[in-house]
Scaffold this active site. Sequence first.
Site, PDB file in Angstrom:
ATOM      1  N   ASN A   1      13.390 -27.841 -84.178  1.00  0.00           N
ATOM      2  CA  ASN A   1      13.742 -28.697 -83.046  1.00  0.00           C
ATOM      3  C   ASN A   1      14.807 -29.684 -83.495  1.00  0.00           C
ATOM      4  O   ASN A   1      14.593 -30.386 -84.460  1.00  0.00           O
ATOM      5  CB  ASN A   1      12.515 -29.485 -82.587  1.00  0.00           C
ATOM      6  N   GLU A   2      15.928 -29.726 -82.853  1.00  0.00           N
ATOM      7  CA  GLU A   2      17.050 -30.651 -83.132  1.00  0.00           C
ATOM      8  C   GLU A   2      17.107 -31.086 -84.601  1.00  0.00           C
ATOM      9  O   GLU A   2      16.941 -32.258 -84.932  1.00  0.00           O
ATOM     10  CB  GLU A   2      17.045 -31.857 -82.183  1.00  0.00           C
TER      11      GLU A   2
ATOM     12  N   GLU B   1       7.126 -30.648 -72.878  1.00  0.00           N
ATOM     13  CA  GLU B   1       7.020 -31.350 -74.159  1.00  0.00           C
ATOM     14  C   GLU B   1       5.796 -32.246 -74.111  1.00  0.00           C
ATOM     15  O   GLU B   1       5.643 -33.048 -73.190  1.00  0.00           O
ATOM     16  CB  GLU B   1       8.269 -32.199 -74.395  1.00  0.00           C
TER      17      GLU B   1
HETATM   18  O1  AHR Z   1      12.440 -35.537 -75.307  1.00  0.00           O
HETATM   19  C1  AHR Z   1      12.191 -36.621 -76.122  1.00  0.00           C
HETATM   20  C2  AHR Z   1      12.578 -36.354 -77.558  1.00  0.00           C
HETATM   21  O2  AHR Z   1      13.953 -36.306 -77.630  1.00  0.00           O
HETATM   22  C3  AHR Z   1      12.170 -35.033 -78.130  1.00  0.00           C
HETATM   23  O3  AHR Z   1      10.916 -35.055 -78.691  1.00  0.00           O
HETATM   24  C4  AHR Z   1      13.161 -34.781 -79.185  1.00  0.00           C
HETATM   25  O4  AHR Z   1      13.361 -33.408 -79.380  1.00  0.00           O
HETATM   26  C5  AHR Z   1      14.355 -35.549 -78.728  1.00  0.00           C
HETATM   27  O5  AHR Z   1      14.765 -36.424 -79.700  1.00  0.00           O
END
Ligand code: AHR
Length: 784
Positions: A353-354, A25
């Site tokens: 993503n989430e 990330e």
């Molecule tokens: O990993 C840190 C953050 O946590 C990521 O960007 C996100 O997907 C999650 O909220």
Amino acid sequence: MQKHLKIDTSQKVTPLGDLYGIFFEDLNHAADGGLYAELVQNRSFEFDPIDNKAYHGLTAWEKLEKKGAKVTLEVEDKAPINSRNPHYLTVTAKAIGDGAGFMNLGFNTGIPLEKAKIYQFSCYSKTETAVEKPVVIKLTGAEGQVLAEGSLQPENNGWRKYECTLTATATDYSGRLVIEMQETGKYYFDMISLFPADVYKGRKNGLRADIAELLADCKPKFMRFPGGCLVHDGSLDSEDRDSLYRWKNTLGPVEERPSRRNNWGYNQTLGLGYFEYFQFCEDIGAKPLPVLPGGYDPHHQRMVPIEELGPWIQEALDLIEFANGDKETEWGKIRAELGHEEPFHLEYLGIGNEEIGEPFFERYTYFHKAIREKYPDIKLINSSGPFAAGKEYERGWTSARENGSDLVDEHYYQSPEWFLANYHRYDTFKAEDPKVFLGEYASWGNTYYNALAEAAFMTGLEKNAHAVGLACYAPLLCNTDYVNWRPDMIWFNNHEVFGTANYYVQKLFMTNQGDYLLKTTGENFAESVTAEENRPLSGKLIISAAVNTEVNCREIIFEDMTTGEIKKAQGAALKEGEQLELFDTKLSHYRLKFIGEKKSGTRGFEISFGYENRENRAIWELGGWQNQDCLVSSMVKGRGSCLTQSFFVVENNREYQLELEVKGRKIKTYIDGVLMNETEDKLPILKELYYTASVDNNGDYIVKMVNVKENPITFTLTLEGQEKTDLRGSRYMMSGYGLDDMNSFEEPKKISPVQEAVVLSNGTGEITLPGHSIVVLRLSKDDR
Ligand code: AHR
């Protein structure tokens, strides 16, 4: 009674597939100033306040004006090297004196230079009028001592690329890249770059070898990339400076890749782009797992109209073609032209993503259908938000079931106690459902205790491989001078790197995954023992206003749910930092009711209950981050775990009837009579032994065992079916550390497995696991 761990080597229960991988990330400067080996910061003068309020075109650059010199530096955009890289540096050398020029400060303390190491310099340059004397390129130490020198002869007939190789004569980790003029005049520069020649696998535009090797050593089965929030936080226009992460922006010559804002408050050169990600995956033997935006930014509620989703879906289809298409296809040809004729064998693709909110799930269906139709073999990953449970989490799972997604991405960051309490989380998940992709998880901290709790939890993932398809710890990388998030798996500065205790657990599990789970039975191990008595969530009840928020509360009623007895309390107007302490109860079944109203601000209310102190309490939060949550969390020793979440926006000047009911450790919340949260704050359960066993395709047997308790445990281990065989191999053990111990730059391997040879005669033997230990046995029939 003798404790006995029996592994039936004749029964391969479940394939373990690609269970353990990593998640790259781009936060904490994981890419620029991290894995991406470029040593120059702001190489193309594109830094901008959109990335970070403190940034400007000359960030990380300084002018050099020694005695008698006169130099001006300006960032201009009238005649750029190309339109995607609009800014460049104009240097006017009015007097040369003892030295006139400019320098780059690199990342962290500066440019890390090592004696006898080679560095590859390149830049674009030109002059306004012809100059005779060359421009001098120097690598210097922090005090200005010259450690390497080269030169270039810029011309006045347009931009040209210049390159030279420099070898450092001494080591200095606070070095500078200095560019000096020897003649007055107007000079132009852009894309000023310096790479160590020694990059991972010698790739062009390559990666920092020490960090890449730590990742490669894990032998991850897959790598998720490039984020995280940066995938879905930004403008919907791919041409915008703060656009969502759009993969097509990241291909081709680096000078043609546009600069982008990283939503974690810094600049992304995109020098580490999709081609490099795919190539790195191939280099380390990990399956690529890209995540694309789903046409929706949940942080700012931006969404592509459904009728305009076509190009976004096409972008996903093109990515699959880029990775897998043969070189006759449009995007396969582009991959081949970039130097990779063979496909990258993409199998997994995440959309979103989430994600939270209906607009995402409405859009997901369109992506899913189109991709399934054209590429039925691609495994599609849906999303279930940033929390471990609740209405938004369930919405993700419902969408995955309805659409037939292959996997659902789950994310959670919780206390170590939560991980121990939730060892059984996946026991009830069904094999016929989409599989879990645990795409982000970590317990809060990098101590040995965190790693121990994670190891125990991971045996729970593994024994439930019927339901859990993929799992990766997060975040992966952190530059110590640019921290957005902690804990992280690997820490680095500009020249050193170390893996945390969590890293060594991940590596141990990844390098010893196995291909099939074996049936394993523990006999006479003590029943699970609760860490504490099953105490109710009693304690103080406190209402407070969240950060930046003013609230009113009134008509406060507290009810003993066993006797029906009612108590009333005086209401109050509260600002950030003010709190209304209500009752201190020993009851195990009670209800709190009040009318709450937000007067102003960006968030809402916080209701603490079961309050021992700020570090140990339960919290009902309304509004929350981005004012979009109604959630219940549990705080243990200052480390929070979200137990459940629903989407909720607290409006200003609107009264809400708020109600909290607690029974034992079970919690319900209601807003205006509607049930919003229902959860249980489970106490950690400590098993006497956490274990799992597997066999790999070479016939190696792997036994993972975790003792989270203080006392050693002794038992007999038998690999049934191997009674006539002497099994030989290695024992990897992590033990003997304090629970608060951590690795560091000074002691990078303080917590790391120790390997010893073992023999299990006739497939059986006595095993002792010291207190607080993690042990992996890898055994084979011959002496491999
Ligand atoms: O990993 C840190 C953050 O946590 C990521 O960007 C996100 O997907 C999650 O909220």
